[in-house]
Every structure is written in C-alpha cells, then in structure tokens.
Design a protein around this motif. Structure first.
Motif, PDB file in Angstrom:
ATOM      1  N   ARG A 137       3.227   3.292 -15.409  1.00  0.00           N
ATOM      2  CA  ARG A 137       2.300   3.345 -14.130  1.00  0.00           C
ATOM      3  C   ARG A 137       1.805   1.909 -13.902  1.00  0.00           C
ATOM      4  NH1 ARG A 137      -1.253   8.418 -14.560  1.00  0.00           N
ATOM      5  NH2 ARG A 137       0.168   9.056 -12.736  1.00  0.00           N
ATOM      6  N   PHE A 138       1.402   1.224 -14.784  1.00  0.00           N
ATOM      7  CA  PHE A 138       0.795  -0.092 -14.457  1.00  0.00           C
ATOM      8  C   PHE A 138       2.040  -0.986 -13.941  1.00  0.00           C
ATOM      9  CE2 PHE A 138       1.274  -1.695 -18.971  1.00  0.00           C
ATOM     10  CZ  PHE A 138       2.145  -2.783 -18.807  1.00  0.00           C
ATOM     11  N   ALA A 139       3.241  -0.919 -14.418  1.00  0.00           N
ATOM     12  CA  ALA A 139       4.273  -1.469 -14.198  1.00  0.00           C
ATOM     13  C   ALA A 139       4.759  -1.420 -12.535  1.00  0.00           C
ATOM     14  CB  ALA A 139       5.541  -1.367 -14.882  1.00  0.00           C
ATOM     15  N   TRP A 140       4.491  -0.256 -12.250  1.00  0.00           N
ATOM     16  CA  TRP A 140       4.759   0.346 -10.825  1.00  0.00           C
ATOM     17  C   TRP A 140       3.742  -0.398  -9.823  1.00  0.00           C
ATOM     18  CZ3 TRP A 140       8.447   2.892  -8.447  1.00  0.00           C
ATOM     19  CH2 TRP A 140       8.272   3.011  -6.957  1.00  0.00           C
ATOM     20  N   HIS A 141       2.335  -0.076 -10.246  1.00  0.00           N
ATOM     21  CA  HIS A 141       1.404  -0.818  -9.415  1.00  0.00           C
ATOM     22  C   HIS A 141       1.270  -2.093  -9.344  1.00  0.00           C
ATOM     23  CE1 HIS A 141       0.466   3.341  -8.057  1.00  0.00           C
ATOM     24  NE2 HIS A 141       0.355   3.776  -9.398  1.00  0.00           N
ATOM     25  N   ILE A 142       1.585  -2.729 -10.406  1.00  0.00           N
ATOM     26  CA  ILE A 142       1.554  -4.198 -10.452  1.00  0.00           C
ATOM     27  C   ILE A 142       2.261  -4.891  -9.461  1.00  0.00           C
ATOM     28  CG2 ILE A 142       3.100  -5.035 -12.211  1.00  0.00           C
ATOM     29  CD1 ILE A 142       1.076  -6.303 -13.980  1.00  0.00           C
ATOM     30  N   THR A 143       3.193  -4.286  -9.127  1.00  0.00           N
ATOM     31  CA  THR A 143       4.006  -4.707  -8.046  1.00  0.00           C
ATOM     32  C   THR A 143       3.490  -4.949  -6.698  1.00  0.00           C
ATOM     33  OG1 THR A 143       6.080  -3.750  -8.933  1.00  0.00           O
ATOM     34  CG2 THR A 143       6.245  -4.244  -6.703  1.00  0.00           C
ATOM     35  N   THR A 144       2.298  -3.743  -6.479  1.00  0.00           N
ATOM     36  CA  THR A 144       1.573  -4.014  -5.336  1.00  0.00           C
ATOM     37  C   THR A 144       0.737  -5.195  -5.500  1.00  0.00           C
ATOM     38  OG1 THR A 144       1.490  -1.585  -5.107  1.00  0.00           O
ATOM     39  CG2 THR A 144      -0.264  -2.778  -4.156  1.00  0.00           C
ATOM     40  N   VAL A 145       0.050  -5.294  -6.494  1.00  0.00           N
ATOM     41  CA  VAL A 145      -0.865  -6.431  -6.516  1.00  0.00           C
ATOM     42  C   VAL A 145      -0.302  -7.784  -6.408  1.00  0.00           C
ATOM     43  CG1 VAL A 145      -2.289  -7.810  -8.571  1.00  0.00           C
ATOM     44  CG2 VAL A 145      -2.154  -5.264  -8.361  1.00  0.00           C
ATOM     45  N   ALA A 146       1.214  -7.998  -7.148  1.00  0.00           N
ATOM     46  CA  ALA A 146       1.871  -9.069  -6.712  1.00  0.00           C
ATOM     47  C   ALA A 146       2.462  -9.461  -5.216  1.00  0.00           C
ATOM     48  CB  ALA A 146       3.234  -9.016  -7.615  1.00  0.00           C
ATOM     49  N   LEU A 203       0.889  -0.932   0.147  1.00  0.00           N
ATOM     50  CA  LEU A 203      -0.153   0.069  -0.012  1.00  0.00           C
ATOM     51  C   LEU A 203       0.826   1.332  -0.087  1.00  0.00           C
ATOM     52  CD1 LEU A 203      -2.966  -0.915   2.570  1.00  0.00           C
ATOM     53  CD2 LEU A 203      -2.915  -0.496   0.187  1.00  0.00           C
ATOM     54  N   ALA A 204       1.581   1.271   0.834  1.00  0.00           N
ATOM     55  CA  ALA A 204       2.576   2.228   0.875  1.00  0.00           C
ATOM     56  C   ALA A 204       3.505   2.621  -0.396  1.00  0.00           C
ATOM     57  CB  ALA A 204       3.856   2.373   1.934  1.00  0.00           C
ATOM     58  N   HIS A 205       3.874   1.649  -0.985  1.00  0.00           N
ATOM     59  CA  HIS A 205       4.454   1.551  -2.346  1.00  0.00           C
ATOM     60  C   HIS A 205       3.682   2.163  -3.410  1.00  0.00           C
ATOM     61  CE1 HIS A 205       5.770  -0.198  -6.351  1.00  0.00           C
ATOM     62  NE2 HIS A 205       6.924  -0.052  -5.881  1.00  0.00           N
ATOM     63  N   SER A 206       2.504   1.914  -3.448  1.00  0.00           N
ATOM     64  CA  SER A 206       1.759   2.441  -4.551  1.00  0.00           C
ATOM     65  C   SER A 206       1.199   3.742  -4.164  1.00  0.00           C
ATOM     66  CB  SER A 206       0.347   1.745  -4.556  1.00  0.00           C
ATOM     67  OG  SER A 206       0.405   0.679  -5.757  1.00  0.00           O
ATOM     68  N   TYR A 207       0.889   4.182  -2.776  1.00  0.00           N
ATOM     69  CA  TYR A 207       0.477   5.431  -2.404  1.00  0.00           C
ATOM     70  C   TYR A 207       1.631   6.586  -2.756  1.00  0.00           C
ATOM     71  CZ  TYR A 207      -1.262   9.629  -0.094  1.00  0.00           C
ATOM     72  OH  TYR A 207      -1.501  10.778   0.250  1.00  0.00           O
ATOM     73  N   LEU A 208       2.678   6.325  -2.014  1.00  0.00           N
ATOM     74  CA  LEU A 208       3.769   7.070  -1.947  1.00  0.00           C
ATOM     75  C   LEU A 208       4.529   7.076  -3.176  1.00  0.00           C
ATOM     76  CD1 LEU A 208       5.039   6.105   1.372  1.00  0.00           C
ATOM     77  CD2 LEU A 208       3.792   8.165   0.839  1.00  0.00           C
ATOM     78  N   GLY A 209       4.640   6.044  -3.834  1.00  0.00           N
ATOM     79  CA  GLY A 209       5.139   6.040  -5.140  1.00  0.00           C
ATOM     80  C   GLY A 209       4.337   7.028  -6.208  1.00  0.00           C
ATOM     81  N   GLU A 210       3.240   6.680  -6.220  1.00  0.00           N
ATOM     82  CA  GLU A 210       2.230   7.849  -7.086  1.00  0.00           C
ATOM     83  C   GLU A 210       2.503   9.016  -6.664  1.00  0.00           C
ATOM     84  OE1 GLU A 210       0.122   8.476 -10.358  1.00  0.00           O
ATOM     85  OE2 GLU A 210       0.481   6.582  -9.820  1.00  0.00           O
TER      86      GLU A 210
END
Length: 121
Positions: free
Chosen positions: A51-60, A17-24
């Motif tokens: 953008r999707f490559a960044w957030h796909i890490t969160t999903v993984a 969650l932190a990765h997606s929110y703070l990264g975005e």
C-alpha cells in the motif's frame, strides 16, 4: 513561468491523484482484501508495504510537479533537470503503452507531460 511547464505540472498532479484513488479502489484495496493471496497470510507486513509503495509514487509525482514549476524553460536554466524529466516521462509512457498494449490510457498523459516539457526546453 511557461504555460507548458504549468500544464505538465498540472497533468502530473492529476495523474498522481488518479493513480492513488483509482489504484486503491480497483487494484490495491481489492487485492489486499483477497483471502486467497497467500503472501499476505505469511507476511502481514507485506500488505502495508504494498500500500505505501503504491501511494509513495503519488507523493514522488507531486514533488516532481513542484520541481517542474520551478524550472525556467527556454531561458537555458535547469535544462539538465528538464531533459531528465522528459526522458523519465517518455520512458514511463512507453513502458505503459508496451506492457498494456495501449489498454491503460496513462501512457497518453505521460507522453503529453514529456511533450510539454520538451516544447518548453
């Protein structure tokens, strides 16, 4: 269910969650808005891919957290998967520590996840 496995899974969900929110907020969003980044002008699809490559890490990571919750730990089941995750998170922590010279605190969380899994194995 081992409390160590639960702790590892919760840490993984939180760092995702932190990765997606703070990264975005601080990296991806500002980078994609920067008019001086030439590749975005030449290849507009690159913005969406980044953008999707960044957030796909969160999903993984969420998927990995679910798999960790399914592990049995010390009773001897799923040890190959557990050791694969231990190595994955220890290497992730080491890479972050080395590449940022300790300035990005995520290495602490990844080492904690690896440690919880190792202790539960």
């Amino acid at each position: 269910m081992s409390p160590l496995l639960t702790t590892a899974a919760v840490l993984l969900v939180l760092i995702a969650l932190a990765h997606s929110y703070l990264g975005e907020k601080f990296l991806i969003g500002p980078l994609l808005k920067d008019p001086n980044v030439l590749i975005f002008k030449r290849a507009p699809l690159t913005k969406n891919i980044l953008r999707f490559a960044w957030h796909i890490t969160t999903v993984a990571w969420w998927g990995m957290a679910a798999a960790i919750l399914d592990m049995k730990g010390a009773d001897g089941k799923n040890l190959l998967s557990m050791y694969a995750y231990i190595i994955t998170f220890a290497v992730t922590g080491a890479m972050i520590l080395a590449w940022t010279k300790g300035k990005h605190a995520a290495w602490i969380v990844f080492f904690a996840i690896a440690g919880c899994l190792f202790a539960a194995a």
